[in-house]
Design a protein around this motif. Structure first.
Motif, PDB file in Angstrom:
ATOM      1  N   VAL A  79       8.652 -33.349 -13.822  1.00  0.00           N
ATOM      2  CA  VAL A  79       7.721 -33.285 -12.692  1.00  0.00           C
ATOM      3  C   VAL A  79       6.542 -32.350 -12.958  1.00  0.00           C
ATOM      4  CG1 VAL A  79       9.443 -33.998 -10.986  1.00  0.00           C
ATOM      5  CG2 VAL A  79       9.134 -31.551 -11.479  1.00  0.00           C
ATOM      6  N   GLU A  80       6.681 -31.483 -13.950  1.00  0.00           N
ATOM      7  CA  GLU A  80       5.580 -30.608 -14.365  1.00  0.00           C
ATOM      8  C   GLU A  80       5.702 -30.377 -15.859  1.00  0.00           C
ATOM      9  OE1 GLU A  80       5.335 -26.836 -12.333  1.00  0.00           O
ATOM     10  OE2 GLU A  80       5.627 -27.779 -10.380  1.00  0.00           O
ATOM     11  N   GLN A  81       4.547 -30.170 -16.501  1.00  0.00           N
ATOM     12  CA  GLN A  81       4.530 -29.864 -17.925  1.00  0.00           C
ATOM     13  C   GLN A  81       3.213 -29.181 -18.250  1.00  0.00           C
ATOM     14  OE1 GLN A  81       5.137 -33.863 -18.420  1.00  0.00           O
ATOM     15  NE2 GLN A  81       3.008 -34.420 -18.204  1.00  0.00           N
ATOM     16  N   TYR A  85       3.469 -27.051 -27.968  1.00  0.00           N
ATOM     17  CA  TYR A  85       4.381 -26.477 -28.951  1.00  0.00           C
ATOM     18  C   TYR A  85       4.568 -27.512 -30.049  1.00  0.00           C
ATOM     19  CZ  TYR A  85       8.740 -24.947 -31.086  1.00  0.00           C
ATOM     20  OH  TYR A  85       9.696 -24.557 -31.989  1.00  0.00           O
ATOM     21  N   GLU A  86       4.618 -27.045 -31.281  1.00  0.00           N
ATOM     22  CA  GLU A  86       4.931 -27.941 -32.384  1.00  0.00           C
ATOM     23  C   GLU A  86       6.089 -27.341 -33.159  1.00  0.00           C
ATOM     24  OE1 GLU A  86       2.546 -30.590 -35.577  1.00  0.00           O
ATOM     25  OE2 GLU A  86       2.095 -28.444 -35.654  1.00  0.00           O
ATOM     26  N   SER A 105       5.106 -27.113 -24.128  1.00  0.00           N
ATOM     27  CA  SER A 105       5.880 -25.880 -24.314  1.00  0.00           C
ATOM     28  C   SER A 105       6.691 -25.518 -23.067  1.00  0.00           C
ATOM     29  CB  SER A 105       4.970 -24.722 -24.702  1.00  0.00           C
ATOM     30  OG  SER A 105       3.988 -24.506 -23.712  1.00  0.00           O
ATOM     31  N   ARG A 106       6.291 -26.060 -21.906  1.00  0.00           N
ATOM     32  CA  ARG A 106       7.025 -25.801 -20.658  1.00  0.00           C
ATOM     33  C   ARG A 106       7.163 -27.094 -19.890  1.00  0.00           C
ATOM     34  NH1 ARG A 106       6.965 -25.249 -15.266  1.00  0.00           N
ATOM     35  NH2 ARG A 106       4.829 -25.934 -15.049  1.00  0.00           N
ATOM     36  N   LEU A 127      15.244 -25.267 -24.642  1.00  0.00           N
ATOM     37  CA  LEU A 127      15.742 -26.293 -23.741  1.00  0.00           C
ATOM     38  C   LEU A 127      14.626 -27.260 -23.332  1.00  0.00           C
ATOM     39  CD1 LEU A 127      17.985 -27.556 -22.034  1.00  0.00           C
ATOM     40  CD2 LEU A 127      17.493 -25.832 -20.263  1.00  0.00           C
ATOM     41  N   ALA A 128      13.406 -26.771 -23.193  1.00  0.00           N
ATOM     42  CA  ALA A 128      12.276 -27.640 -22.825  1.00  0.00           C
ATOM     43  C   ALA A 128      12.058 -28.724 -23.876  1.00  0.00           C
ATOM     44  CB  ALA A 128      11.005 -26.817 -22.637  1.00  0.00           C
ATOM     45  N   ILE A 129      12.158 -28.339 -25.135  1.00  0.00           N
ATOM     46  CA  ILE A 129      11.963 -29.292 -26.236  1.00  0.00           C
ATOM     47  C   ILE A 129      13.110 -30.309 -26.248  1.00  0.00           C
ATOM     48  CG2 ILE A 129      11.676 -29.535 -28.733  1.00  0.00           C
ATOM     49  CD1 ILE A 129       9.440 -27.886 -27.092  1.00  0.00           C
ATOM     50  N   VAL A 130      14.337 -29.820 -26.113  1.00  0.00           N
ATOM     51  CA  VAL A 130      15.515 -30.703 -26.135  1.00  0.00           C
ATOM     52  C   VAL A 130      15.453 -31.692 -24.963  1.00  0.00           C
ATOM     53  CG1 VAL A 130      18.042 -30.792 -25.991  1.00  0.00           C
ATOM     54  CG2 VAL A 130      16.922 -29.003 -27.349  1.00  0.00           C
TER      55      VAL A 130
END
Length: 164
Positions: A79-81, A85-86, A105-106, A127-130
């Motif tokens: 719902v938000e981002q 991030y790489e 990244s978020r 956790l954000a990436i996963v």
């Protein structure tokens, strides 16, 4: 519990879109099987239902070192981002291949937990990436689709070599 087969590229079933879960109680055994499958892999930290041939919108994750702290994510929606991030990613459906992928990244993700209660993840950590990686699976997208076509072909070649 049962260990399920993890689909590998180029299996077309990986491109199917997951459908929202209507009855959380009815999929408890399936969630157990997903967890068992994830824990049977040596490096699996997350698994989406589409990776085992199901169209349920379900993800299981365990980022703990002891691999004893599972998180079940049902019907997730970002719902938000923000941010960028790489980092290097791998995937159980693309074994042995790792590549740098750009992600937010978020993220803020709204979903249901295993009991059907709403849960919210607002995270800028690993956790954000996963979550983004696994939610991509539920949309029928694999991490290599974020890469150039040449790198996608390299991944496919590597997976085919492993099968031989």
């Amino acid at each position: 519990m049962a260990v399920l087969d993890i689909l590998r590229i180029p299996d077309e079933r990986l491109k199917r879109q997951a459908q929202p879960v209507e009855d959380v109680a009815a999929i408890q055994g399936f969630i157990d099987d997903m967890l068992e499958t994830m824990y049977q892999t040596s490096d699996g930290i997350g698994l989406a239902a589409t990776q085992v041939g199901s169209t349920h919108a379900v993800i299981v994750i365990d980022l703990s070192e002891e691999r004893n702290s599972p998180t079940v994510v049902i019907n997730p929606q970002i719902v938000e981002q923000d941010g960028e991030y790489e980092g290097e990613e791998g995937c159980l459906s693309v074994p042995g291949y790792y590549a740098k992928v750009k992600r937010y990244s978020r993220v803020k993700v709204v979903s249901l937990d295993r009991e059907g209660n709403e849960q919210i993840f607002d995270t800028d950590e690993f956790l954000a990436i996963v979550l983004q990686h696994e939610i991509d699976h539920l949309k029928g997208k694999i991490f290599i689709e974020h890469l150039s076509s040449m790198k996608q072909q390299m991944a496919l070649k590597k997976v085919r070599k492993l099968k031989d």
